[in-house]
Each structure stands twice: as C-alpha cells, then as structure tokens.
Design a protein around this motif. Structure first.
Motif, PDB file in Angstrom:
ATOM      1  N   ASP A 119     -21.939 -27.146  -4.026  1.00 33.34           N
ATOM      2  CA  ASP A 119     -21.618 -28.507  -4.475  1.00 33.34           C
ATOM      3  C   ASP A 119     -21.156 -29.374  -3.308  1.00 33.34           C
ATOM      4  OD1 ASP A 119     -22.248 -27.815  -7.057  1.00 33.34           O
ATOM      5  OD2 ASP A 119     -20.176 -27.472  -7.678  1.00 33.34           O
ATOM      6  N   HIS A 120     -20.563 -28.734  -2.291  1.00 35.38           N
ATOM      7  CA  HIS A 120     -20.088 -29.493  -1.130  1.00 35.38           C
ATOM      8  C   HIS A 120     -20.273 -28.643   0.117  1.00 35.38           C
ATOM      9  CE1 HIS A 120     -17.743 -32.710   0.787  1.00 35.38           C
ATOM     10  NE2 HIS A 120     -17.191 -31.756   1.518  1.00 35.38           N
ATOM     11  N   GLY A 121     -20.994 -29.179   1.085  1.00 30.82           N
ATOM     12  CA  GLY A 121     -21.231 -28.453   2.324  1.00 30.82           C
ATOM     13  C   GLY A 121     -21.828 -29.373   3.367  1.00 30.82           C
ATOM     14  N   THR A 122     -22.156 -28.814   4.515  1.00 29.36           N
ATOM     15  CA  THR A 122     -22.727 -29.594   5.606  1.00 29.36           C
ATOM     16  C   THR A 122     -24.129 -29.100   5.921  1.00 29.36           C
ATOM     17  OG1 THR A 122     -21.933 -28.117   7.358  1.00 29.36           O
ATOM     18  CG2 THR A 122     -20.426 -29.864   6.612  1.00 29.36           C
ATOM     19  N   ASN A 123     -24.852 -29.915   6.680  1.00 29.60           N
ATOM     20  CA  ASN A 123     -26.190 -29.525   7.098  1.00 29.60           C
ATOM     21  C   ASN A 123     -26.142 -28.258   7.951  1.00 29.60           C
ATOM     22  OD1 ASN A 123     -29.135 -30.388   7.296  1.00 29.60           O
ATOM     23  ND2 ASN A 123     -28.609 -30.173   9.446  1.00 29.60           N
ATOM     24  N   ASN A 124     -25.142 -28.167   8.836  1.00 30.63           N
ATOM     25  CA  ASN A 124     -25.017 -26.981   9.683  1.00 30.63           C
ATOM     26  C   ASN A 124     -24.780 -25.714   8.856  1.00 30.63           C
ATOM     27  OD1 ASN A 124     -25.420 -28.389  12.057  1.00 30.63           O
ATOM     28  ND2 ASN A 124     -23.248 -28.634  12.501  1.00 30.63           N
ATOM     29  N   MET A 125     -23.976 -25.823   7.807  1.00 32.43           N
ATOM     30  CA  MET A 125     -23.771 -24.684   6.915  1.00 32.43           C
ATOM     31  C   MET A 125     -25.094 -24.233   6.306  1.00 32.43           C
ATOM     32  SD  MET A 125     -20.274 -25.842   4.906  1.00 32.43           S
ATOM     33  CE  MET A 125     -20.507 -24.593   3.628  1.00 32.43           C
ATOM     34  N   GLY A 126     -25.887 -25.222   5.854  1.00 30.32           N
ATOM     35  CA  GLY A 126     -27.175 -24.892   5.246  1.00 30.32           C
ATOM     36  C   GLY A 126     -28.119 -24.212   6.217  1.00 30.32           C
ATOM     37  N   GLU A 127     -28.162 -24.713   7.451  1.00 30.90           N
ATOM     38  CA  GLU A 127     -29.044 -24.128   8.467  1.00 30.90           C
ATOM     39  C   GLU A 127     -28.675 -22.669   8.718  1.00 30.90           C
ATOM     40  OE1 GLU A 127     -31.566 -25.708   9.761  1.00 30.90           O
ATOM     41  OE2 GLU A 127     -31.174 -27.852   9.565  1.00 30.90           O
ATOM     42  N   LEU A 128     -27.376 -22.397   8.891  1.00 28.69           N
ATOM     43  CA  LEU A 128     -26.931 -21.038   9.172  1.00 28.69           C
ATOM     44  C   LEU A 128     -27.121 -20.113   7.967  1.00 28.69           C
ATOM     45  CD1 LEU A 128     -23.627 -21.814  11.115  1.00 28.69           C
ATOM     46  CD2 LEU A 128     -25.752 -20.929  12.090  1.00 28.69           C
ATOM     47  N   GLN A 129     -26.801 -20.619   6.775  1.00 29.39           N
ATOM     48  CA  GLN A 129     -26.931 -19.788   5.576  1.00 29.39           C
ATOM     49  C   GLN A 129     -28.385 -19.423   5.326  1.00 29.39           C
ATOM     50  OE1 GLN A 129     -24.071 -18.933   3.903  1.00 29.39           O
ATOM     51  NE2 GLN A 129     -25.177 -17.525   2.558  1.00 29.39           N
ATOM     52  N   ALA A 130     -29.305 -20.329   5.623  1.00 34.81           N
ATOM     53  CA  ALA A 130     -30.729 -20.038   5.435  1.00 34.81           C
ATOM     54  C   ALA A 130     -31.154 -18.858   6.295  1.00 34.81           C
ATOM     55  CB  ALA A 130     -31.564 -21.278   5.772  1.00 34.81           C
ATOM     56  N   VAL A 131     -30.700 -18.843   7.544  1.00 33.14           N
ATOM     57  CA  VAL A 131     -31.024 -17.722   8.433  1.00 33.14           C
ATOM     58  C   VAL A 131     -30.376 -16.433   7.934  1.00 33.14           C
ATOM     59  CG1 VAL A 131     -30.840 -16.833  10.783  1.00 33.14           C
ATOM     60  CG2 VAL A 131     -31.298 -19.266  10.410  1.00 33.14           C
ATOM     61  N   LEU A 132     -29.112 -16.521   7.519  1.00 31.36           N
ATOM     62  CA  LEU A 132     -28.410 -15.356   6.999  1.00 31.36           C
ATOM     63  C   LEU A 132     -29.146 -14.763   5.794  1.00 31.36           C
ATOM     64  CD1 LEU A 132     -25.970 -13.438   6.688  1.00 31.36           C
ATOM     65  CD2 LEU A 132     -24.801 -15.289   5.439  1.00 31.36           C
ATOM     66  N   GLU A 133     -29.542 -15.604   4.858  1.00 31.28           N
ATOM     67  CA  GLU A 133     -30.207 -15.111   3.653  1.00 31.28           C
ATOM     68  C   GLU A 133     -31.586 -14.536   3.966  1.00 31.28           C
ATOM     69  OE1 GLU A 133     -28.733 -14.702   0.922  1.00 31.28           O
ATOM     70  OE2 GLU A 133     -26.940 -15.905   1.260  1.00 31.28           O
ATOM     71  N   LEU A 134     -32.257 -15.067   4.984  1.00 29.74           N
ATOM     72  CA  LEU A 134     -33.541 -14.499   5.394  1.00 29.74           C
ATOM     73  C   LEU A 134     -33.355 -13.074   5.909  1.00 29.74           C
ATOM     74  CD1 LEU A 134     -36.561 -14.674   6.058  1.00 29.74           C
ATOM     75  CD2 LEU A 134     -35.930 -15.760   8.227  1.00 29.74           C
ATOM     76  N   PHE A 135     -32.333 -12.853   6.738  1.00 31.82           N
ATOM     77  CA  PHE A 135     -32.058 -11.503   7.214  1.00 31.82           C
ATOM     78  C   PHE A 135     -31.715 -10.573   6.054  1.00 31.82           C
ATOM     79  CE2 PHE A 135     -31.547 -13.295  11.515  1.00 31.82           C
ATOM     80  CZ  PHE A 135     -32.123 -12.290  12.273  1.00 31.82           C
ATOM     81  N   ARG A 136     -30.921 -11.058   5.120  1.00 36.00           N
ATOM     82  CA  ARG A 136     -30.552 -10.232   3.972  1.00 36.00           C
ATOM     83  C   ARG A 136     -31.771  -9.867   3.139  1.00 36.00           C
ATOM     84  NH1 ARG A 136     -25.271 -13.660   1.866  1.00 36.00           N
ATOM     85  NH2 ARG A 136     -23.669 -12.527   3.044  1.00 36.00           N
ATOM     86  N   ALA A 137     -32.633 -10.851   2.910  1.00 38.22           N
ATOM     87  CA  ALA A 137     -33.786 -10.636   2.039  1.00 38.22           C
ATOM     88  C   ALA A 137     -34.772  -9.634   2.626  1.00 38.22           C
ATOM     89  CB  ALA A 137     -34.484 -11.970   1.778  1.00 38.22           C
ATOM     90  N   THR A 138     -34.864  -9.599   3.939  1.00 34.57           N
ATOM     91  CA  THR A 138     -35.839  -8.715   4.588  1.00 34.57           C
ATOM     92  C   THR A 138     -35.202  -7.429   5.109  1.00 34.57           C
ATOM     93  OG1 THR A 138     -35.515  -9.933   6.679  1.00 34.57           O
ATOM     94  CG2 THR A 138     -37.328 -10.643   5.248  1.00 34.57           C
ATOM     95  N   ALA A 139     -33.978  -7.154   4.697  1.00 35.10           N
ATOM     96  CA  ALA A 139     -33.257  -5.985   5.207  1.00 35.10           C
ATOM     97  C   ALA A 139     -33.941  -4.673   4.834  1.00 35.10           C
ATOM     98  CB  ALA A 139     -31.823  -5.980   4.672  1.00 35.10           C
ATOM     99  N   LYS A 140     -34.769  -4.683   3.778  1.00 26.64           N
ATOM    100  CA  LYS A 140     -35.443  -3.440   3.385  1.00 26.64           C
ATOM    101  C   LYS A 140     -36.583  -3.085   4.342  1.00 26.64           C
ATOM    102  CE  LYS A 140     -38.301  -5.968   0.008  1.00 26.64           C
ATOM    103  NZ  LYS A 140     -38.604  -6.113  -1.431  1.00 26.64           N
ATOM    104  N   GLU A 141     -36.889  -3.984   5.283  1.00 27.84           N
ATOM    105  CA  GLU A 141     -37.895  -3.699   6.307  1.00 27.84           C
ATOM    106  C   GLU A 141     -37.266  -3.909   7.692  1.00 27.84           C
ATOM    107  OE1 GLU A 141     -41.556  -5.759   5.768  1.00 27.84           O
ATOM    108  OE2 GLU A 141     -41.666  -5.310   3.629  1.00 27.84           O
ATOM    109  N   PRO A 142     -36.279  -3.108   8.052  1.00 27.67           N
ATOM    110  CA  PRO A 142     -35.526  -3.346   9.289  1.00 27.67           C
ATOM    111  C   PRO A 142     -36.355  -3.197  10.560  1.00 27.67           C
ATOM    112  CG  PRO A 142     -34.972  -1.203   8.368  1.00 27.67           C
ATOM    113  CD  PRO A 142     -35.794  -1.911   7.340  1.00 27.67           C
ATOM    114  N   GLU A 143     -37.478  -2.482  10.490  1.00 26.02           N
ATOM    115  CA  GLU A 143     -38.298  -2.285  11.683  1.00 26.02           C
ATOM    116  C   GLU A 143     -39.275  -3.432  11.910  1.00 26.02           C
ATOM    117  OE1 GLU A 143     -37.747   0.144  13.840  1.00 26.02           O
ATOM    118  OE2 GLU A 143     -36.067   0.639  12.536  1.00 26.02           O
ATOM    119  N   THR A 144     -39.465  -4.269  10.897  1.00 21.32           N
ATOM    120  CA  THR A 144     -40.392  -5.392  11.029  1.00 21.32           C
ATOM    121  C   THR A 144     -39.708  -6.539  11.751  1.00 21.32           C
ATOM    122  OG1 THR A 144     -41.504  -4.776   8.976  1.00 21.32           O
ATOM    123  CG2 THR A 144     -41.876  -7.005   9.798  1.00 21.32           C
ATOM    124  N   GLU A 145     -40.350  -7.069  12.770  1.00 21.70           N
ATOM    125  CA  GLU A 145     -39.762  -8.157  13.542  1.00 21.70           C
ATOM    126  C   GLU A 145     -39.820  -9.465  12.769  1.00 21.70           C
ATOM    127  OE1 GLU A 145     -40.172 -10.429  17.875  1.00 21.70           O
ATOM    128  OE2 GLU A 145     -41.305  -8.599  17.464  1.00 21.70           O
TER     129      GLU A 145
END
Length: 298
Positions: free
Chosen positions: A35-61
């Motif tokens: 509900d309240h955040g900054t653009n920088n928060m969104g940029e960082l969280q997007a990268v974080l969630e991408l790493f989390r989502a692909t964690a089941k393939e840790p060997e894939t670059e």
C-alpha cells in the motif's frame, strides 16, 4: 542454460502505492506490492522474488534485465561493503531497504547470475512486460484490491530465456530510436534515484549518477562538482536536503541530451530544479548540469 528475466518496480507518487514484478514469459512471471512503498523498494523486491521463484533450479544461470542502476549497484557494488559495516553506511546511519537487501544477500548465495542494464520505456519486450505488471500491482494497491500475483515460475512451457523451446534467446538490443516521452521517463527515474537519501549519503553511490564534468549550482549559490561532492561526503557532511517532487517537463533535445525541470519541497521551501542528462554510450545516462533556485520559503 540461462533464464533471461526482466525485473521492475513501480511507485505511484514515490513513495505511494507500489508494485514489483519479474517476467520471463506469459507462463512464468510474478508480481506483488504494498500500500505504501518506493520505486527502489519495488526494484529490489522484484529481483529478490525472481531469485526465490527460481530457487528450485539453483544450477541454472539467471540473466536479470533491470532499468534501475540503483538496484544493480546495490547488489553488485554496494551490498558487500554495507554488510561488512553491519548494514550501515559510511556515515554510520542504517542502510535503507536493508530488510530486502539482507534477504537478497541470503538468496544469491551459490547462485549463478548476471545483471544487464536496459533502457526503461524503450520498447524492450521483457522490460515492458515487467513494467506493466509492476504498475498494475501498484494500481491495485491504490484501489484497495489484491494484485494479480501471476503463475510464478512453473517451467511448464519449457521456456528458457523468454523463447519457445529449441529457439535461441534473442539478443538484448537497444532501440535505434526512442519516442521522446520514453527517453524522458527513463532519465527522470534516474533523477529521482539521485534524490534518494541513501544514495546521497555516500560518494561511491552518488558518483555513479554523475558525468565526469558534472557541475551544480546549489540553492544557496554554492557550486558543486565531482571532487567537491567527494570532499563533502568523505568528511561526513551532507548534500542539500530533497523533498517531494512535482515534474514540470522532461524534454529530449536529441538522442543524447535530456533536460528536466521540476519543483521540489525540501524543509518547507519550494525549489525549482533544472537538470541536463547526457548519455554516455558505455555508462548510460549521467547528470551533466543541475541548478536549484529557491522560489519561496515557508
């Protein structure tokens, strides 16, 4: 194999209702927000969630496409130093967004990844898809609704690098020509990044935005250049305070020069700001000249 994905953030008002999104293809993407955040928060969280989502393939670059130099620099340049200092900046103050950064620091361990900066709002397919979903998430929060979280990373389509199975990934290219409003939006996002208190407190961070020939006329009449900024920040001083921004105009004069004018309200005053950004082919857009003029005082 390499997964190519775009990660982007959006904040309506910055700060305000905010969203994040990562995108590989139509079967593999995720989004969310606050509900309240900054653009920088969104940029960082997007990268974080991408790493989390692909964690089941840790060997894939992972090849992560970002239009935020701030997000890229946080992870590839600044984060190790912040961690060594107990997540504090050189002035001893806590690093902003450190909750997200701490989680990023944990999830990237053992992962293979690279970052590539791409121009925002320039017609890059993956970046545009991520931007649309991040903005939609921010808009949903603004309306009090739950955003579309997407399917996550399913791998069901067999899509690698954003292509159909068996096809080579497309090269990441820059458009030969950009609509004026898109270039202006990209540069204005950089200007807002430079106004971030966290960035302005450390020379290593702020200098990444500056052209080697940068000059600034401050609201008190003093002059700044790269060496002066270094002297102020290395001595523990601070750059002039910023405040809420009202964009007046952002106008490209040609493909390598954009002028920006906006009003800013620091400490109860109203300040007119004019900036010129030059595009350096190897380093992206850099601030060449900036001037602040006090229009009124509270």
């Amino acid at each position: 194999m390499t997964i190519i994905a775009a990660a982007d953030g959006s904040a309506l008002g910055n700060p305000g209702p905010a969203g994040w999104a990562w995108y590989i293809d139509h079967e593999n993407w995720g989004a969310g927000g606050w509900d309240h955040g900054t653009n920088n928060m969104g940029e960082l969280q997007a990268v974080l969630e991408l790493f989390r989502a692909t964690a089941k393939e840790p060997e894939t670059e992972l090849k992560i496409l970002c239009d935020s130099q701030y997000a890229i620099n946080c992870i590839t340049k600044w984060m190790p130093g912040w961690k060594k200092k107990g997540w504090k900046k050189s002035d001893g103050k806590p690093v902003l967004n450190q909750d997200i950064l701490r989680e990023l620091d944990a999830v990237i361990v053992g992962r293979k990844y690279t970052f590539e900066w791409v121009k925002g709002h320039a017609g890059h397919e993956l970046n545009e898809e991520a931007d649309d979903r991040a903005r939609a998430a921010a808009t949903a929060h603004q309306s009090g609704k739950d955003p579309d979280a997407g399917p996550g990373y399913t791998g069901s389509s067999g899509t690698i690098a954003g292509n159909e199975p068996g096809q080579a990934p497309p090269p990441v290219v820059e458009a030969a020509a950009e609509p004026a409003v898109d270039v202006a939006s990209t540069v204005f996002e950089l200007e807002q990044g430079l106004l971030d208190a966290q960035v302005r407190a450390n020379f290593t961070e702020v200098s990444d935005f500056l052209h080697p020939s940068y000059q600034e006329v401050c609201r008190d009449g003093s002059l700044l250049d790269v060496s002066t900024v270094r002297s102020i920040l290395d001595a523990g001083g601070t750059l002039p305070a910023t405040g809420p921004v009202q964009l007046l105009t952002a106008r490209p004069l040609d493909s390598k020069l954009v002028l920006i004018a906006y009003r800013m309200s620091p400490e109860g005053s109203q300040v007119l700001v004019c900036s010129s950004w030059w595009q350096q082919t190897e380093r992206g857009w850099k601030l060449r000249f900036r001037q602040e003029t006090i229009e009124s005082r509270a």
